[in-house]
Scaffold this active site. Structure first.
Site: not given
Ligand code: NAD
Length: 308
Positions: A31, A33, A115, A139, A199, A207
Site C-alpha cells: 500500500d 498509504l 466495482s 472511476y 440526502i 443502492r
Molecule cells: P481504500 O481507499 O480504503 O483502499 C484502497 C487502498 O489502495 C488505500 O489504502 C490506498 O492507500 C491504496 N492505494 C491507492 N493508490 C495506490 C498505489 N498507487 N499504490 C499502492 N496502493 C495504493 O478503498 P476500499 O474501499 O478499501 O476499496 C478497495 C478496492 O475495492 C478498490 O479497488 C475499490 O475500487 C474497490 N471497491 C470498493 C468498494 C467499496 O464500497 N468500498 C466498492 C466497489 C469496489
C-alpha cells in the site's frame, strides 16, 4: 497459501488481509498509504509501503505468491471526475503493471476488486453481469479497463483471473473523508454527532449495501474455488434499499432520529442499483449472510470512532 493483497492498508484490504492471516494464509500487503489505516492491520502481516506501478518492487513482493488480491486503487467516484488522469494512472496503469509483474514472476490466480459502478444507469434491475456496461465516470471507466486488461493479460500468459464487481460496502474502519464520504459512515457519524444528514435528491434512489464480512468471504471464495477462471461476478447483498429507508434504519440503529436535509442541487447518481446475485451463488457458492439491519448494528458496535 501465499497471497499478496495490494491496497492492503485500505478498508477492504486490511479486513481481507486480517481474515486470510486468521485462516492460516501467509499474507503480504502492499500500500502506498495515500489512504488506508495501517494501524488496524494485524501486526504479523508484513506491510510494504510502495506504489503498485513500481515493477521491481512487485517482482520482489510476488516471489512465491500464488494468489494476488488486487485492491489498490483510487476509489472516490466524485474525485475521479476532477482527476481522471490520476485514476487512469493508478487504477488502470497500476493494474497493468501488476499484471505484467504477475506474468513475469508466475502467479496462479489474480482477483480484481472491480466495482458495480461499471454498470452506470441500467433500466433492468437487478443488474446481472451480462448487462451492457455504461461507465459514467472516470472511476468506472478505469475499472472497465482494468477488467479488460485482467482477462487479456491472464489469457495470453496462462494464469487465472476473476473479477468481482463489488457493490456499496460498509463496516468498521471505513474512512470518512470530509468530502464525498460513503453514505453509511457519513450518515452514521452525522446522526451520532447531531449534525444534519444531507440526502442528495429526494432519497428515492436505491443502492445495494453489503457488509464488509460478506465481501471478504466472497474474496476468499474467489481465491479458493477451482475452475472459475474468466468469471466476472457481482458481489452485493441482492437487496434494494432507498436512501430514505437507509436513513430510517440508521436512526433505529443508533437510537436517535436523524435530522434530514434534502440537497436537490447535487446529482443523486443513478436512480436504481441492485445486484443480481444468481451467478455468484451458482459459480462461487456465495450467499451474503448479513442483513442490512444487522450489519448496521455490528458497524455501530464495532467502529472505534463511535465508542465513548
Ligand atoms: P481504500 O481507499 O480504503 O483502499 C484502497 C487502498 O489502495 C488505500 O489504502 C490506498 O492507500 C491504496 N492505494 C491507492 N493508490 C495506490 C498505489 N498507487 N499504490 C499502492 N496502493 C495504493 O478503498 P476500499 O474501499 O478499501 O476499496 C478497495 C478496492 O475495492 C478498490 O479497488 C475499490 O475500487 C474497490 N471497491 C470498493 C468498494 C467499496 O464500497 N468500498 C466498492 C466497489 C469496489
Amino acid at each position: 497459501m501465499h497471497a499478496l493483497v495490494t491496497g492492503g492498508a485500505g478498508f477492504l484490504g486490511l479486513h481481507l488481509a486480517n481474515r486470510l492471516h486468521a485462516l492460516g494464509w501467509s499474507v503480504r500487503a502492499l500500500d502506498d498509504l495515500s489512504n488506508g489505516q495501517p494501524e488496524f492491520l494485524d501486526r504479523d502481516i508484513p506491510l510494504q509501503e510502495g506504489d503498485v506501478n513500481d515493477l521491481p518492487l512487485l517482482w520482489r513482493l510476488l516471489k512465491n505468491v500464488e494468489v494476488v488480491f488486487h485492491l489498490a486503487a483510487l476509489a472516490n467516484v466524485p474525485e475521479s471526475v476532477h482527476y481522471p488522469r490520476a485514476y487512469n494512472t493508478v487504477n488502470t496503469g497500476g493494474t497493468v503493471a501488476l499484471l505484467e509483474a504477475c506474468r513475469d514472476v508466475g502467479v496462479r490466480r489474480v482477483i480484481l476488486a472491480s466495482s458495480a459502478t461499471v454498470y452506470g444507469a441500467q433500466s433492468r434491475q437487478p443488474v446481472s453481469e451480462d448487462a451492457p456496461l455504461k461507465p459514467g465516470v472516470p472511476y468506472a471507466v478505469s475499472k472497465v479497463a482494468a477488467e479488460n486488461y485482467l482477462f487479456s493479460i491472464a489469457r495470453l500468459n496462462g494464469f487465472e483471473a476473476v473479477a468481482l464487481r463489488i457493490f456499496n460496502t460498509y463496516g468498521p474502519w471505513q474512512p470518512v473523508p470530509h468530502a464525498h464520504a460513503p453514505v453509511i459512515p457519513r450518515f452514521m457519524h452525522d446522526t451520532l454527532n447531531r449534525r444534519s444528514v444531507v440526502i442528495f435528491g429526494d432519497g428515492h434512489q436505491t443502492r445495494d449495501f453489503i457488509y464488509i464480512d460478506d465481501v471478504v468471504h466472497a474474496l476468499v471464495l474467489a481465491a479458493e474455488k477451482p475452475g472459475i477462471h474468466g468469471h466476472v461476478l457481482n458481489i452485493g447483498s441482492g437487496c434494494e434499499t432507498t436512501i430514505n429507508e437507509l436513513v430510517d434504519l440508521i436512526g433505529q440503529t443508533v437510537g436517535r432520529k436523524p435530522h434530514v436535509l434534502h440537497n436537490q442541487g447535487t446529482a443523486a447518481g443513478v436512480s436504481r442499483l441492485v445486484a443480481d446475485m444468481s451467478k455468484a451463488r451458482r459459480v462461487l457458492d456465495f450467499k451474503p449472510r448479513v442483513l442490512l439491519r444487522d450489519g448496521l448494528q455490528r458497524f455501530h458496535e464495532l467502529e472505534p470512532a463511535f465508542q465513548g
